[in-house]
Write a protein that holds these residues in place. Structure first.
Motif, PDB file in Angstrom:
ATOM      1  N   TRP A  21       1.086  -1.051  -0.236  1.00 52.12           N
ATOM      2  CA  TRP A  21      -0.113  -0.544  -0.252  1.00 52.12           C
ATOM      3  C   TRP A  21       1.392   1.711   0.197  1.00 52.12           C
ATOM      4  CZ3 TRP A  21      -4.735   1.834  -2.005  1.00 52.12           C
ATOM      5  CH2 TRP A  21      -5.087   0.648  -1.616  1.00 52.12           C
TER       6      TRP A  21
ATOM      7  N   PHE B 216      -8.180  10.227  -5.164  1.00 47.47           N
ATOM      8  CA  PHE B 216      -6.227  10.574  -4.255  1.00 47.47           C
ATOM      9  C   PHE B 216      -6.421  11.902  -5.162  1.00 47.47           C
ATOM     10  CE2 PHE B 216      -5.179   5.896  -4.556  1.00 47.47           C
ATOM     11  CZ  PHE B 216      -5.519   5.473  -2.953  1.00 47.47           C
TER      12      PHE B 216
ATOM     13  N   CYS C 257       8.232   6.603  -2.776  1.00 48.30           N
ATOM     14  CA  CYS C 257       7.047   8.090  -2.665  1.00 48.30           C
ATOM     15  C   CYS C 257       7.585   9.526  -2.488  1.00 48.30           C
ATOM     16  CB  CYS C 257       6.847   7.599  -0.964  1.00 48.30           C
ATOM     17  SG  CYS C 257       5.049   8.380  -0.547  1.00 48.30           S
TER      18      CYS C 257
ATOM     19  N   ILE D  64      -0.112   4.382   6.770  1.00 48.75           N
ATOM     20  CA  ILE D  64       0.195   2.861   5.944  1.00 48.75           C
ATOM     21  C   ILE D  64       0.850   2.397   7.319  1.00 48.75           C
ATOM     22  CG2 ILE D  64       0.279   1.773   3.995  1.00 48.75           C
ATOM     23  CD1 ILE D  64       0.428   4.648   2.562  1.00 48.75           C
TER      24      ILE D  64
ATOM     25  N   ILE E  52      -2.695   4.863  -9.441  1.00 49.89           N
ATOM     26  CA  ILE E  52      -1.739   3.203  -9.053  1.00 49.89           C
ATOM     27  C   ILE E  52      -0.284   2.786  -9.944  1.00 49.89           C
ATOM     28  CG2 ILE E  52      -1.488   1.050  -8.200  1.00 49.89           C
ATOM     29  CD1 ILE E  52      -3.522   2.026  -6.138  1.00 49.89           C
TER      30      ILE E  52
ATOM     31  N   THR F 156      -3.510  12.497   1.220  1.00 45.77           N
ATOM     32  CA  THR F 156      -3.907  12.135  -0.032  1.00 45.77           C
ATOM     33  C   THR F 156      -3.779  12.758  -0.879  1.00 45.77           C
ATOM     34  OG1 THR F 156      -5.003  10.493  -0.027  1.00 45.77           O
ATOM     35  CG2 THR F 156      -3.191   9.408   0.243  1.00 45.77           C
TER      36      THR F 156
ATOM     37  N   ILE G  18       0.284   3.753  -3.362  1.00 40.46           N
ATOM     38  CA  ILE G  18      -0.349   4.915  -2.517  1.00 40.46           C
ATOM     39  C   ILE G  18       0.800   6.289  -3.304  1.00 40.46           C
ATOM     40  CG2 ILE G  18       0.153   7.108  -1.266  1.00 40.46           C
ATOM     41  CD1 ILE G  18      -3.116   5.478  -1.565  1.00 40.46           C
TER      42      ILE G  18
ATOM     43  N   ASN H 189      -8.117   6.057  -8.456  1.00 36.60           N
ATOM     44  CA  ASN H 189      -7.754   5.432  -8.101  1.00 36.60           C
ATOM     45  C   ASN H 189      -6.937   4.336  -8.996  1.00 36.60           C
ATOM     46  OD1 ASN H 189      -7.816   7.457  -6.248  1.00 36.60           O
ATOM     47  ND2 ASN H 189      -9.900   6.885  -4.763  1.00 36.60           N
TER      48      ASN H 189
END
Length: 488
Positions: free
Chosen positions: A40, A86, A448, A468, A105, A484, A44, A101
């Motif tokens: 996850w 998001f 990220c 998360i 991704i 987000t 994200i 979403n």
């Protein structure tokens, strides 16, 4: 009228449904829970970067317009929905949110990868259970459970083809349509018969030809699998309301197995290992969950490009090779990699979608820029004609020896021949991000922040990481969407 199975044997859809409906959070292993949170976190980050892609912006604009039209006509519009997209914070229904979403991704082709008989990106599907968890007011534990179920079924489906649907011209989104409603249905706490219907509804609608990843690529390349996720959410909701779908969609009359059995591959009919699909389904903390076998991407490119790109970068660094020194770059890979990544269209990419599936482009830009990041797939770089002479030096060839080692390994050998006549070779079998060489939480955090730092802010990326990685303690997921969402 009572509903009776149409086959005397026990259909696979029933076995899968009964397993998924009976699996509970306390049955999960600590390792699987940790892996779900890590995927996850990675997903994200990918979504934050993906939100800035042109196709994601087009989709958001489209669904905003659709929502506004529904509102103005007195319908049930999406602007005040119970699910959140998001970055934009757009409120809509869970089906549209799952798609938006899921596409974010997927948009950069930077999310997870598992490749056996077929490839898959299980994180393409997990936006559906997330949207349903939000709209139903469920917890982090509910999302973790559904995530692990999505990975389990999706990855098993990619193992059982003989040889795999990709080899005779179909995209793996065809298989995703069977997995996505299982995860979505578990969030909705469907009964087994409802889960069976959800699978039938979804898979009836989402067979996908391989054209989306063949030759010149378009926005649909990164859209078909999230669309399968969307179908999973909608099918589960329909099944909960009593809508029915064919229970024999996998192994019954004219289902998946029967349809592909008519296809000849190297003189033999295509087959599936139905028993393997449901063998030893995990049901306790001591079980092995497939999510532990999935990999992450350290480059934003097609999965089979990772080994050769890693090999070339190692060779260049070790021997201090400059672009002007290079006469030829020979890339030896398995046959399907040569087919997907080295066809003529890939030598003249004119879009990000084609470029990130082009070995000639990835090798050329990696050689010249010294890195392959999202920056290398901006339009002006993809269209830079100065890369063409270097792309033309890349020779992609299939290696039969490597074929026998796949999919346990992803072997590649890169040989760089310089203008002076010297040759330097490097072989890589396991790319970074593979479970045998996994990305650490800190490495995921760097990825990220690189993708999302300019979108939501670096400080918010750190807060997102903390949320998360402790998701199992969250009673609701509202904070995830707050973190987000980009600040104005």
């Amino acid at each position: 009228m009572s509903h009776q199975p149409t086959e005397s044997k026990r259909l696979l859809s029933h076995i899968i449904a009964e397993w998924a409906c009976s699996l509970k959070y306390e049955h999960l292993s600590p390792e699987a829970i940790q892996a779900a949170k890590s995927f996850w976190f990675d997903s994200i980050g990918c979504a934050l970067g993906g939100s800035q892609q042109d196709d994601a912006k087009i989709l958001l604009k489209h669904y905003r317009a659709m929502s506004a039209a529904a509102d103005s006509s007195g319908g049930d519009g999406g602007g005040n929905g119970r699910a959140t997209a998001f970055v934009s914070g757009f409120k809509t229904n869970p089906v549209d949110a799952a798609f938006l979403n899921g596409h974010m991704i997927r948009a950069m082709d930077y999310n997870d990868i598992y490749w056996k008989a077929d490839p898959c990106h299980p994180s393409d599907l997990i936006a559906a259970p997330l949207a349903l968890c939000e709209s139903e007011g469920l917890s982090g534990q509910d999302l973790i459970l559904a995530t692990i179920i999505a990975y389990e079924i999706e990855m098993r489906l990619c193992e059982v083809g003989r040889p795999g649907v990709r080899e005779y011209g179909w995209h793996h989104a065809t298989l995703s349509a069977f997995a996505s409603p299982v995860a979505a249905g578990r969030v909705l706490n469907l009964a087994p018969e409802e889960m069976v219907s959800a699978m039938g509804i979804s898979a009836s609608r989402t067979f996908c030809p391989g054209a989306v990843t063949a030759g010149k690529l378009t926005n649909m390349k990164n859209t078909v699998d999230p669309w399968a996720g969307r179908m999973g959410a909608e099918s589960a909701l329909l099944a909960r309301d009593g809508f029915s779908g064919p229970e024999h969609i996998i192994d019954g009359k004219e289902g998946l197995f029967a349809v592909f059995k008519h296809v000849q591959y190297k003189g033999q009919p295509a087959t599936f290992d139905g028993e393997g699909l449901v063998k030893d389904l995990p049901n306790s903390p001591e079980s092995h969950y497939r999510i532990l076998d999935c990999g992450m991407k350290s480059f934003p490119i097609e999965a089979l490009s990772h080994s050769p790109l890693t090999a070339m970068m190692k060779t260049v660094k070790e021997h201090n090779i400059k672009p002007d020194d290079v006469k030829e770059i020979k890339v030896e890979v398995i046959a399907r990699a040569a087919d997907i990544l080295g066809d003529p269209h890939k030598y003249r990419p004119d879009s990000k979608e084609t470029a990130d599936h082009s070995l000639p482009y990835c090798m050329a830009v990696g050689l010249v820029d010294g890195m392959v990041t999202p920056l290398q797939f901006k339009e002006e770089r993809v269209l830079d004609k100065s890369l063409i002479p270097i792309m033309d030096k890349v020779k992609v060839v299939a290696n039969e020896e490597f074929e026998a080692l796949f999919p346990k390994f992803q072997p590649s050998r890169v040989t760089i021949t310089t203008n002076s006549g010297k040759s330097h070779s490097t072989r890589v079998d396991v790319p970074k991000g593979d479970p045998r060489d996994p990305m650490t939480e800190e490495e995921i955090a760097v990825k990220c922040t690189a993708l999302g730092g300019d979108v939501i802010g670096k400080a918010q990326c750190k807060k997102l990481q903390r949320f998360i990685m402790s998701m199992e303690t969250a009673e609701k997921l509202d904070q995830l969407f707050e973190l987000t969402t980009a600040r104005a």
